[in-house]
Design a protein around this motif. Structure first.
Motif, short mmCIF file in Angstrom:
data_model
loop_
_atom_site.label_atom_id
_atom_site.label_comp_id
_atom_site.label_asym_id
_atom_site.label_seq_id
_atom_site.Cartn_x
_atom_site.Cartn_y
_atom_site.Cartn_z
N ARG A 1 -5.72 9.10 -79.19
CA ARG A 1 -5.06 10.03 -80.11
C ARG A 1 -3.87 10.70 -79.44
NH1 ARG A 1 -9.45 13.83 -82.34
NH2 ARG A 1 -10.70 13.12 -80.59
N ALA A 2 -4.03 11.03 -78.14
CA ALA A 2 -2.89 11.63 -77.43
C ALA A 2 -1.73 10.64 -77.38
CB ALA A 2 -3.30 12.02 -76.01
N ALA A 3 -2.07 9.35 -77.22
CA ALA A 3 -1.01 8.33 -77.17
C ALA A 3 -0.30 8.23 -78.51
CB ALA A 3 -1.60 6.98 -76.78
N ILE A 4 -1.06 8.41 -79.60
CA ILE A 4 -0.41 8.40 -80.92
C ILE A 4 0.53 9.60 -81.03
CG2 ILE A 4 -0.80 8.61 -83.40
CD1 ILE A 4 -3.42 7.10 -82.99
N ALA A 5 0.07 10.74 -80.52
CA ALA A 5 0.93 11.93 -80.55
C ALA A 5 2.21 11.67 -79.78
CB ALA A 5 0.19 13.12 -79.95
N ARG A 6 2.09 10.97 -78.64
CA ARG A 6 3.29 10.68 -77.85
C ARG A 6 4.21 9.71 -78.59
NH1 ARG A 6 2.76 7.87 -72.08
NH2 ARG A 6 2.27 6.14 -73.45
N ALA A 7 3.59 8.73 -79.26
CA ALA A 7 4.41 7.77 -80.01
C ALA A 7 5.20 8.47 -81.11
CB ALA A 7 3.52 6.68 -80.60
N MET A 8 4.63 9.58 -81.62
CA MET A 8 5.27 10.31 -82.71
C MET A 8 6.30 11.32 -82.22
SD MET A 8 3.78 9.18 -85.39
CE MET A 8 4.68 10.37 -86.36
N ALA A 9 6.38 11.50 -80.91
CA ALA A 9 7.13 12.63 -80.35
C ALA A 9 8.54 12.73 -80.88
CB ALA A 9 7.14 12.54 -78.83
N LEU A 10 9.26 11.63 -80.90
CA LEU A 10 10.69 11.69 -81.24
C LEU A 10 10.94 11.51 -82.72
CD1 LEU A 10 12.28 9.75 -78.27
CD2 LEU A 10 12.58 12.15 -78.83
N GLU A 11 9.91 11.69 -83.54
CA GLU A 11 10.07 11.55 -84.98
C GLU A 11 10.64 10.19 -85.36
OE1 GLU A 11 9.26 14.65 -86.58
OE2 GLU A 11 8.90 13.24 -88.20
N PRO A 12 10.01 9.11 -84.89
CA PRO A 12 10.55 7.78 -85.18
C PRO A 12 10.29 7.43 -86.64
CG PRO A 12 8.44 7.57 -84.09
CD PRO A 12 8.72 9.04 -84.16
N SER A 13 11.09 6.49 -87.15
CA SER A 13 10.83 6.07 -88.52
C SER A 13 10.01 4.79 -88.53
CB SER A 13 12.15 5.85 -89.26
OG SER A 13 12.88 4.86 -88.58
N LEU A 14 9.76 4.26 -87.33
CA LEU A 14 8.96 3.05 -87.21
C LEU A 14 7.99 3.25 -86.04
CD1 LEU A 14 8.35 0.01 -87.66
CD2 LEU A 14 10.32 -0.50 -86.21
N VAL A 15 6.70 2.98 -86.30
CA VAL A 15 5.70 3.18 -85.25
C VAL A 15 4.83 1.94 -85.14
CG1 VAL A 15 3.71 4.54 -84.53
CG2 VAL A 15 5.64 5.68 -85.56
N PHE A 16 4.58 1.51 -83.90
CA PHE A 16 3.67 0.40 -83.65
C PHE A 16 2.37 0.94 -83.07
CE2 PHE A 16 7.91 -1.36 -83.32
CZ PHE A 16 7.81 -2.57 -83.98
N LEU A 17 1.25 0.56 -83.64
CA LEU A 17 -0.03 1.03 -83.13
C LEU A 17 -0.92 -0.17 -82.82
CD1 LEU A 17 -0.75 3.76 -85.86
CD2 LEU A 17 0.28 4.14 -83.63
N ASP A 18 -1.41 -0.24 -81.59
CA ASP A 18 -2.30 -1.35 -81.23
C ASP A 18 -3.74 -0.85 -81.23
OD1 ASP A 18 -3.44 -3.67 -80.39
OD2 ASP A 18 -2.21 -3.91 -78.60
N GLU A 19 -4.50 -1.27 -82.20
CA GLU A 19 -5.90 -0.89 -82.36
C GLU A 19 -6.12 0.62 -82.23
OE1 GLU A 19 -8.82 -3.38 -80.92
OE2 GLU A 19 -7.58 -5.19 -81.02
N PRO A 20 -5.53 1.38 -83.14
CA PRO A 20 -5.65 2.84 -83.02
C PRO A 20 -7.07 3.33 -83.18
CG PRO A 20 -4.64 2.24 -85.11
CD PRO A 20 -4.72 0.99 -84.30
N SER A 21 -7.87 2.67 -84.01
CA SER A 21 -9.19 3.25 -84.27
C SER A 21 -10.31 2.60 -83.48
CB SER A 21 -9.48 3.19 -85.78
OG SER A 21 -9.34 1.87 -86.24
N ALA A 22 -10.00 1.58 -82.66
CA ALA A 22 -11.08 0.99 -81.86
C ALA A 22 -11.59 2.03 -80.87
CB ALA A 22 -10.55 -0.23 -81.12
N GLY A 23 -12.88 2.19 -80.81
CA GLY A 23 -13.47 3.14 -79.87
C GLY A 23 -13.56 4.56 -80.40
#
Ligand SMILES: Nc1ncnc2c1ncn2[C@@H]1O[C@H](COP(=O)(O)OP(=O)(O)OP(=O)(O)O)[C@@H](O)[C@H]1O
Ligand SMILES: [Mg+2]
Lengths: 251, 382
Positions: free
Chosen positions: A148-170
């Motif tokens: 979840r912290a990594a998702i927060a970091r991916a969102m940091a710069l307010e991107p309009s495109l986000v890549f998530l690799d298995e966000p909900s596994a685990g």
């Protein structure tokens, strides 16, 4: 959707990925439209993460090309990042706290003063349900919290495109469901485009607008389209098995 | 079969002729994992005897139970037989047993394996040489990338991760002072002791100052310090970057717009470049002190005589050339460690391997640079 009026955000042409001695996918062609939630499916080890890395530009394709917003991605590390990425393992920098991890791209690529950066860091953490964890080191987090912290970091710069690799596994079912809600909110309210790798059927049916399914043996995309339609009407036994959680046709 | 003193076995293996052309192994009883080692060695002898083109079936009709572990061994032996061109199948198994056989792939057809010719010594030697050249090429390419990045930095100095410079200098420099001092003091002392015996014979006691002065400043000070730093910081850099690589942290940095060159490699290499000359200067000094201790204790010198002679013998250029060399050493240590770290693949074991190879390659390179320096300076008469 009218293709000529609305060019795709990501255009993949004749892409082959793998390494000298292993080929994972050959001649892949697909596109991701702006505002899509695009899911990449497939059995474990079929090359989903590698496909994602090729889209991002971390893996040099064996052949073919990927263009994002009309530009062929070559060297990603020059200039402000055009998108956010969450890696399968989280990939938080181990020597920094969670807060510093999220602040890092903000410090580099914005002119914001420290208090403003701090405010954004807190807001991002709240978004993923991790408020108050900014001073923790990644090693002090559970696997799910790290994601979840990594998702927060991916969102940091307010991107309009986000890549998530298995966000909900685990993640536990409740957190996973919350994450799906989050993805939907980001997509519908903020107009984010998301490219997601996941195995989780519930989540696929909930979030995906389009999907592609990769297959290791044939080294190709064996299905693409709306996952609900694929579940109900695909004639390919491999696709049918996947969406119906069965092994009826497995070798 | 309760204890070791009760050797009665619950299974047996007995070879019988099945038909004129072939052999079979008749298995009896319960084949269970605690007996796996015995079962394996007994079957092994029969399997090894089986000749190509023959048959050796495994007759299972008298078997009561087989567990998974033993079944895996049986299936492995059967597959091995088939690969060697011996016909082998499980025969006579009851239905329940047949399922276990199927689970462990005891019923799939295994093709005969082509024998691959073992590679000759010359081949292996050639491959090892190629691998070495490949590694050297990688380091040189890395050096090129670094130079390009450095030029970029001159234009945009802010793009380097300067924040990491001071902590790295502290860790590689300040923290290394005690060990650098100790080692070089001892090296100076040991050298002086070895020389003392010879010098005394000729009454040339005073020349210990020349010997220690020149060899510490030109040669041993820089080299010993570099070896210590290679072991401390070089290994640390390789391991640190290596584990960042396998955790995808490097990839994450790149997607956030931080090139590893500017974010990780430059601050580390620069830190070494800055601390190495200072450490080397300290090393020169304590090495000379080590010589002085010997001069005072066993060569009847006084410290003023020792230092006067030292001043006559050692020129400023001796010290400078040593410092210059130490900076080249620093560059080599930093570059090789970071290059090896970033080239890591494949988990914790990969990190270990790259850390080892980073130290080995660096030591080799240090000696190579040292030799080049010596020859070059001699040739230029400096
Ligand atoms: N650097 C590499 N060199 C060679 N093969 C690799 C490398 N990295 C991964 N592979 C192989 O490529 C295949 C695909 O890996 P990838 O990580 O893309 O799978 P995946 O579909 O994401 O699987 P999962 O669902 O388990 O995450 C695997 O079989 C893996 O062994
Ligand atoms: Mg994966």
């Amino acid at each position: 959707m009218n293709p000529p009026l609305d060019p795709p955000l990501i255009q993949v042409t004749d892409l082959s990925i793998g390494w000298d001695d292993v080929i994972l996918q050959q001649h892949a062609n697909f596109q991701v439209a702006r505002g899509d939630v695009f899911v990449i499916l497939g059995s474990s080890g079929c090359g989903k993460s590698t496909m994602l890395r090729a889209l991002i530009g971390l893996e040099r394709p064996l052949a073919g090309e990927v263009s994002i917003e009309g530009a062929v991605s070559t060297r990603i590390e020059t200039g402000a990042p055009p998108f956010g990425v969450m890696f399968q393992s989280g990939a938080l920098l181990g020597s920094m706290t969670v807060g510093e991890n999220i602040a890092l791209p903000l410090q580099e690529w914005t002119q914001l003063p420290p208090p403003a950066i701090f405010a954004i860091v807190q807001a991002r953490l709240r978004l993923v349900g991790m408020q108050g964890s900014e001073d923790k080191l990644p090693s002090e987090l559970s696997g799910g919290m790290r994601k979840r912290a990594a998702i927060a970091r991916a969102m940091a710069l307010e991107p309009s495109l986000v890549f998530l690799d298995e966000p909900s596994a685990g993640l536990d079912p409740v957190s996973a469901a919350m994450l799906d809600e989050l993805i939907l909110t980001l997509n519908t309210k903020l107009g984010l485009t998301l490219v997601v790798v996941t195995h989780d059927l519930d989540s696929i049916f909930k979030i995906a607008k389009h999907c592609i399914m990769l297959d290791r043996d044939s080294m190709s995309i064996i299905a693409s389209g709306d996952p609900r339609a694929l579940r109900d009407s695909s004639s390919d036994p491999r696709v049918h098995d996947f969406f119906n959680r069965s092994t009826a046709h497995a070798p | 079969m309760l204890t070791a003193t009760h050797p009665e076995r619950s299974f047996s293996v007995e070879p019988t002729a099945s038909d004129p052309s072939g052999q079979q192994l008749r298995l009896h009883g319960s084949l269970l994992f605690p007996d796996a080692a015995t079962i394996w060695s007994e079957l092994r002898t029969h399997v090894d005897l089986a000749a190509r083109g023959g048959t050796l079936h495994l007759e299972m009709s008298d078997v009561q139970r087989v567990d998974g572990g033993v079944m895996a061994l049986l299936a492995h032996l059967r597959a091995e037989l088939q690969q060697r061109g011996v016909q082998s199948e499980f025969v006579g198994a009851a239905a329940a047993l047949q399922e276990i056989i199927h689970l462990y792939r005891g019923d799939v057809v295994v093709g005969e394996r082509k024998r691959r010719k073992a590679r000759g010594t010359l081949d292996q030697l050639g491959n090892a040489t190629l691998a070495l050249l490949h590694e050297a090429q990688a380091v040189l390419a890395f050096l090129g990338e670094m130079v390009i990045a450095a030029i970029g930095v001159l234009r945009a100095p802010r793009s380097v991760n300067w924040k990491e410079l001071t902590p790295t200098m502290e860790r590689s420099g300040a923290d290394a002072v005690p060990i650098v001092l100790l080692i070089n003091f001892l090296v100076g002392m040991v050298m002086a002791f070895q020389a003392a015996v010879q010098l005394k014979q000729f009454g040339a006691n005073i020349f210990v100052a020349d010997l220690i002065g020149i060899s510490m400043t030109r040669e041993l000070g820089p080299l010993m310090t570099a070896i210590v730093i290679c072991g401390r910081s070089g290994a640390a850099f390789a391991a640190e970057l290596g584990s960042m690589k396998v955790n995808e942290e490097i990839d994450a940095l790149r997607t956030m717009g931080f090139g590893p060159m500017r974010f990780l490699v430059m601050p580390r290499t620069l830190a070494l470049l800055l601390v190495m000359p200072v450490l080397t200067l300290l090393a020169d000094f304590v090495g000379v002190l080590g010589g002085l201790v010997v001069g005072l204790s066993s060569l009847d010198l006084t410290s003023s005589i020792y230092f006067t002679e030292l001043q006559k013998a050692v020129s400023l250029w001796d010290v400078y050339s040593g410092l210059l060399k130490s900076m080249v050493f620093a560059l080599a240590i930093g570059l090789i460690a970071c290059q090896q770290g970033l080239a890591t693949a494949g988990g914790a074991e990969g990190v270990g391997r790259r850390t080892t190879s980073s130290v080995v390659i660096t030591l080799f390179t240090l000696i190579l640079i040292d030799a080049t320096f010596t020859v070059l300076l001699r040739a230029l008469d400096l």
